[in-house]
Design a protein around this motif. Structure first.
Motif, PDB file in Angstrom:
ATOM      1  N   GLY A   4      42.922  41.382  22.597  1.00 48.25           N
ATOM      2  CA  GLY A   4      41.424  41.527  23.259  1.00 48.25           C
ATOM      3  C   GLY A   4      40.791  40.156  23.207  1.00 48.25           C
ATOM      4  O   GLY A   4      39.554  40.090  24.070  1.00 48.25           O
ATOM      5  N   PHE A   5      40.972  39.085  22.632  1.00 49.37           N
ATOM      6  CA  PHE A   5      40.169  38.048  22.615  1.00 49.37           C
ATOM      7  C   PHE A   5      41.151  36.919  23.145  1.00 49.37           C
ATOM      8  O   PHE A   5      41.848  35.929  22.339  1.00 49.37           O
ATOM      9  CB  PHE A   5      39.828  37.580  21.111  1.00 49.37           C
ATOM     10  CG  PHE A   5      38.642  38.272  20.717  1.00 49.37           C
ATOM     11  CD1 PHE A   5      37.532  38.130  20.714  1.00 49.37           C
ATOM     12  CD2 PHE A   5      39.162  39.618  19.984  1.00 49.37           C
ATOM     13  CE1 PHE A   5      36.371  38.905  20.182  1.00 49.37           C
ATOM     14  CE2 PHE A   5      38.086  40.413  19.373  1.00 49.37           C
ATOM     15  CZ  PHE A   5      36.574  39.952  19.607  1.00 49.37           C
ATOM     16  N   PRO A  23      42.017  46.992  24.086  1.00 57.08           N
ATOM     17  CA  PRO A  23      42.423  46.369  24.982  1.00 57.08           C
ATOM     18  C   PRO A  23      43.325  46.865  25.875  1.00 57.08           C
ATOM     19  O   PRO A  23      44.051  47.562  25.422  1.00 57.08           O
ATOM     20  CB  PRO A  23      42.830  45.257  24.414  1.00 57.08           C
ATOM     21  CG  PRO A  23      42.336  45.295  22.939  1.00 57.08           C
ATOM     22  CD  PRO A  23      42.366  46.600  22.558  1.00 57.08           C
ATOM     23  N   GLN A  24      43.202  46.559  27.335  1.00 61.77           N
ATOM     24  CA  GLN A  24      44.563  47.214  28.040  1.00 61.77           C
ATOM     25  C   GLN A  24      44.265  46.168  29.333  1.00 61.77           C
ATOM     26  O   GLN A  24      43.442  45.431  29.300  1.00 61.77           O
ATOM     27  CB  GLN A  24      44.126  48.544  28.342  1.00 61.77           C
ATOM     28  CG  GLN A  24      42.710  49.142  28.933  1.00 61.77           C
ATOM     29  CD  GLN A  24      42.720  50.458  28.851  1.00 61.77           C
ATOM     30  OE1 GLN A  24      43.287  51.098  29.791  1.00 61.77           O
ATOM     31  NE2 GLN A  24      41.990  51.366  27.999  1.00 61.77           N
ATOM     32  N   ASP A  25      45.048  46.449  30.328  1.00 61.11           N
ATOM     33  CA  ASP A  25      45.207  45.825  31.299  1.00 61.11           C
ATOM     34  C   ASP A  25      43.812  45.356  32.118  1.00 61.11           C
ATOM     35  O   ASP A  25      43.175  46.284  32.643  1.00 61.11           O
ATOM     36  CB  ASP A  25      46.355  46.141  32.635  1.00 61.11           C
ATOM     37  CG  ASP A  25      46.739  45.357  33.529  1.00 61.11           C
ATOM     38  OD1 ASP A  25      46.658  44.183  33.306  1.00 61.11           O
ATOM     39  OD2 ASP A  25      47.203  45.826  34.643  1.00 61.11           O
ATOM     40  N   SER A  27      38.215  47.925  38.890  1.00 60.01           N
ATOM     41  CA  SER A  27      37.345  46.920  39.733  1.00 60.01           C
ATOM     42  C   SER A  27      37.018  45.635  39.037  1.00 60.01           C
ATOM     43  O   SER A  27      36.809  45.398  37.909  1.00 60.01           O
ATOM     44  CB  SER A  27      36.071  47.913  39.848  1.00 60.01           C
ATOM     45  OG  SER A  27      35.307  47.885  38.348  1.00 60.01           O
ATOM     46  N   ILE A  28      36.645  44.675  39.844  1.00 55.70           N
ATOM     47  CA  ILE A  28      36.599  43.129  39.454  1.00 55.70           C
ATOM     48  C   ILE A  28      35.064  42.776  39.752  1.00 55.70           C
ATOM     49  O   ILE A  28      34.627  41.684  39.316  1.00 55.70           O
ATOM     50  CB  ILE A  28      37.262  42.318  40.197  1.00 55.70           C
ATOM     51  CG1 ILE A  28      37.223  42.164  41.903  1.00 55.70           C
ATOM     52  CG2 ILE A  28      38.788  42.523  39.820  1.00 55.70           C
ATOM     53  CD1 ILE A  28      38.161  41.155  42.516  1.00 55.70           C
ATOM     54  N   CYS A  29      34.169  43.564  40.321  1.00 62.75           N
ATOM     55  CA  CYS A  29      32.901  43.398  40.536  1.00 62.75           C
ATOM     56  C   CYS A  29      32.131  44.643  40.675  1.00 62.75           C
ATOM     57  O   CYS A  29      32.631  45.984  41.134  1.00 62.75           O
ATOM     58  CB  CYS A  29      32.322  42.705  41.842  1.00 62.75           C
ATOM     59  SG  CYS A  29      32.999  41.060  41.928  1.00 62.75           S
ATOM     60  N   THR A  76      42.598  36.606  34.571  1.00 61.04           N
ATOM     61  CA  THR A  76      43.989  37.038  34.240  1.00 61.04           C
ATOM     62  C   THR A  76      45.086  37.526  35.129  1.00 61.04           C
ATOM     63  O   THR A  76      46.100  37.283  35.122  1.00 61.04           O
ATOM     64  CB  THR A  76      43.446  38.457  33.282  1.00 61.04           C
ATOM     65  OG1 THR A  76      42.624  38.056  32.421  1.00 61.04           O
ATOM     66  CG2 THR A  76      44.669  38.626  32.164  1.00 61.04           C
ATOM     67  N   LYS A  77      44.363  38.425  36.041  1.00 61.94           N
ATOM     68  CA  LYS A  77      45.225  38.655  37.068  1.00 61.94           C
ATOM     69  C   LYS A  77      45.985  37.873  38.000  1.00 61.94           C
ATOM     70  O   LYS A  77      47.050  37.793  38.370  1.00 61.94           O
ATOM     71  CB  LYS A  77      44.520  39.970  37.953  1.00 61.94           C
ATOM     72  CG  LYS A  77      45.284  40.748  38.788  1.00 61.94           C
ATOM     73  CD  LYS A  77      46.294  41.509  38.388  1.00 61.94           C
ATOM     74  CE  LYS A  77      47.095  42.337  39.319  1.00 61.94           C
ATOM     75  NZ  LYS A  77      48.403  43.125  38.551  1.00 61.94           N
TER      76      LYS A  77
END
Lengths: 448, 448
Positions: free
Chosen positions: B20-21, B129-131, B311-313, B344-345
């Motif tokens: 997660g870091f 942590p996940q995708d 969602s990214i925003c 990351t994506k």
């Protein structure tokens, strides 16, 4: 919900500053952002590349370097029951050197060596806040780490970069003291002292407890006699700018191979630094830098005008810091600029200009009756040409809009026409001159 | 020394990534730094100014907004005995909105309103942590807070800025769903439902537990009948681009003043956004944004090409978030860009170019026999002209030096002469063309 009993702060307590965690006002933060941009431009001009490791490390990694455990902030989770004896596993980094060393060791196969990184990041120490010392603070570091010997070139380049960085933020005259731990260790071993690193640690306390105090400790802990202690103190009192220092040391009549090596290194470094700035660098054999990982050249920088203020930069050479993680020799050298410490002092001394409360260069007025989309298009046209532009956000009395511009120190006021075919005008906030202008072609010079 | 028992990690464990870091390699971090520069340039072009609050807040401040206590990281000190029942007082912020609200409330008298700030900073959540979900992640936020009503202008400007920011980092096509919580609350109150905010919370679970699951909850917890539940679900299924949505809602035959106000606001926002990008924005009455503090327009943005990715925003309007600290009405509106999530994506999808391992543009060769100071002067001359320049750090075989340049992808190789009067040459790493050049006047174009 959490089993955690809420402390129920009052509204006032919630808003209270937290000691040691300073926060800047927008006009101050603008200067800090500008400083960081200046500094990283200089770092990059020497080919250093940015890294930003996570802010947490295993406690084991942080404890590696000794006498800092009191200061470490540990991380828990609110839902962990407070009475569990689960031990803390992670802590916040207290400098940028240890995380860099761990990062380099962890990514060995993916980095190019010599690896030259800069890191502009915050660090945290749970120590008592005092003048120039915070619990949350910003540092700007550069380091070079190699899988083979790191040439002396970097012992010169690194303080030169630091000097240039401090000049770029107008830190004023600074003064860097330089020493080489090989000289100290070589000299002490030439005096037939057993525990040289313990001796260095004790002698480094002269600033705090004076010569007599240190002499007592050296007698008690290392069983040294008065003659040896005198020899030690003679060394610490040598200051100067290069060859003269070397001559003085050699006159003390102590010899060892390590001492000679340290003197050769120091001579080269001082000779080259003289070409950069004769006034700014001097040898001072009393500085050793507390941290045990330094093994060669060490640096310590202070404001020339505020010599009592704590050091604003520090660093040096370390042979074993990175390599210890992978049981390999990975020597390195680096320096750290204490940005928060510098900022706070210069702010206090009123040497920082905090006039600008926002980045806005032009305020586009929402003229009464002007169509929203015309105002919007005017702002967008100017923005696309590279200006920082605010479109005033509502149809309101002109006075209110001008007052807003004044409060933020916005230099240009733009008046769009009330209809599509009308004439745009622009006004300079200082000269109060106003004249026709085209948003597609206007340049600030013309409007003055 | 600390009473803390050291966990004694092995060397390998010390270097292991922490779940997660995430940490970026230098060539990835170079892109991230570039993205941040692009984004803040856009934020500043609209007059937003940077703030960077401390990373810690009193737990009380963080708990204020409800259902997030599981995620909060608390701060301790290593020397605090692990079994003491001293309760945690401070925690790391889990978003940038709460710290901004506290900062604005604490500095009320020193800020100009409407206060427009941007904040590009990390936040921390102790969740699994996940995708696309991390424990340490970078956010880029803008917010507007005022002591009076915040005009609808900002409901349009804020998603427009967000869209421009995403375009500047080549995030690819994105899709923003827009709703207005006044419509939801107004519609539910028009259905004579008591607890509208609880209803919003339950209906927001459709994505997770489906319509049947939500229907069961609405019956069990709010005692709604099937007819009311049908009316609710009819609303959530309305999508479209403005007036058509308004027409559909009005056809459902539910009325309330708040609903009308919500529809008026949404109509204005959608009309103006159509002028910016017809494809990128659409009404979606099923989104409500989990956080209870939103009171008007809400936004949620996803990658058009990866709609299943989180969602990214996200953001929206809040009437009471800031003012709650000072018992005053201080409405605001803002949006948050999930930079780490986007990075990351796109990295995973190989849409980020990570060719550049360093900022260096020119490597100045340390030619065998050339005086150090001549090499140094050449590098410094080029640097002063604005180039990023590495002076090769030692007198070593030419092959080793060229290999170093190749590894870092340095485009230009500079050969200083071996004596002061000799001729400089420069070589292009790609074309391999080499020709004479003067460090005081050379420009990259000429050397090609």
């Amino acid at each position: 919900m959490s089993p955690f009993k809420k402390p129920s702060l009052t509204a006032k307590e919630k808003l209270r500053p937290i000691s040691g965690f300073p926060e800047l006002l927008p006009e101050e933060r603008r200067v800090e952002v500008d400083w960081i941009d200046q500094i990283r431009t200089i770092f990059e001009s020497y080919g250093f590349t940015s890294i930003e490791p996570r802010i947490v490390e295993p406690i084991d990694v942080l404890l590696k370097q000794g006498d800092t455990d009191k200061e470490i902030y540990t991380l828990g989770r609110l839902l962990d029951t407070p009475n569990s004896d689960k031990e803390p596993t992670f802590g916040l980094h207290y400098d940028l050197t240890i995380p860099m060393a761990r990062y380099v060791a962890a990514n060995m196969g993916k980095l190019d060596f010599p690896f030259k990184r800069y890191q502009i990041q915050k660090a945290w120490r749970g120590e008592r806040p005092q003048d120039g010392r915070f619990r949350e603070f910003m540092q700007c570091d550069i380091d070079v780490v190699d899988t083979r010997e790191v040439p002396l070139h970097f012992d010169v380049e690194i303080p030169a970069i630091m000097n240039q960085a401090l000049a770029s933020i107008n830190a004023g005259p600074v003064f860097t003291k330089i020493n080489n731990r090989k000289i100290l260790e070589g000299y002490y071993s030439g005096l037939d002292m057993g525990n040289t690193s313990e001796a260095i640690r004790l002698i480094d306390k002269v600033d705090k407890i004076g010569f007599d105090g240190v002499a007592d400790l050296l007698k008690a802990e290392l069983e040294l006699n008065n003659k040896t202690i005198d020899k030690i103190f003679q060394l610490t009192q040598i200051h100067g700018s290069g060859q003269q220092v070397v001559d003085q040391i050699q006159n003390l009549g102590v010899h060892s191979e390590l001492l000679d090596q340290g003197l050769t290194e120091l001579t080269f470094v001082m000779q080259e630094l003289e070409h950069i700035d004769k006034q700014a660098f001097a040898v001072d054999l009393s500085i050793a830098r507390g941290l045990a990982y330094y093994t060669g050249t060490v640096y310590e920088t202070r404001f020339a005008e505020y010599p009592a203020y704590p050091s604003i930069c520090g660093g040096g050479r370390y042979d074993n810091l990175v390599g210890d993680f992978v049981s390999k020799r990975l020597p390195g050298i680096g320096i750290s600029i204490g940005l928060s410490r510098i900022f706070t002092k210069l702010l206090k001394e009123k040497r920082i200009n905090t006039d600008k409360k926002s980045p806005t260069e032009i305020l586009v007025i929402h003229s009464r009756g002007a169509p929203y989309r015309l105002v919007n298009k005017t702002a967008q046209t100017l923005r696309q040409r590279g200006f920082n532009v605010e479109q005033y956000h509502e149809d309101r009395k002109l006075n209110a809009q001008l007052k807003y511009a004044e409060g933020k120190g916005i230099p240009w006021i733009w008046f769009p026409p009330v209809n599509v075919d009308g004439e745009h005008q622009v006004k300079n906030s200082v000269s109060r001159e106003q004249q026709p202008a085209d948003p597609a072609t206007w340049m600030p010079g013309k409007g003055k």
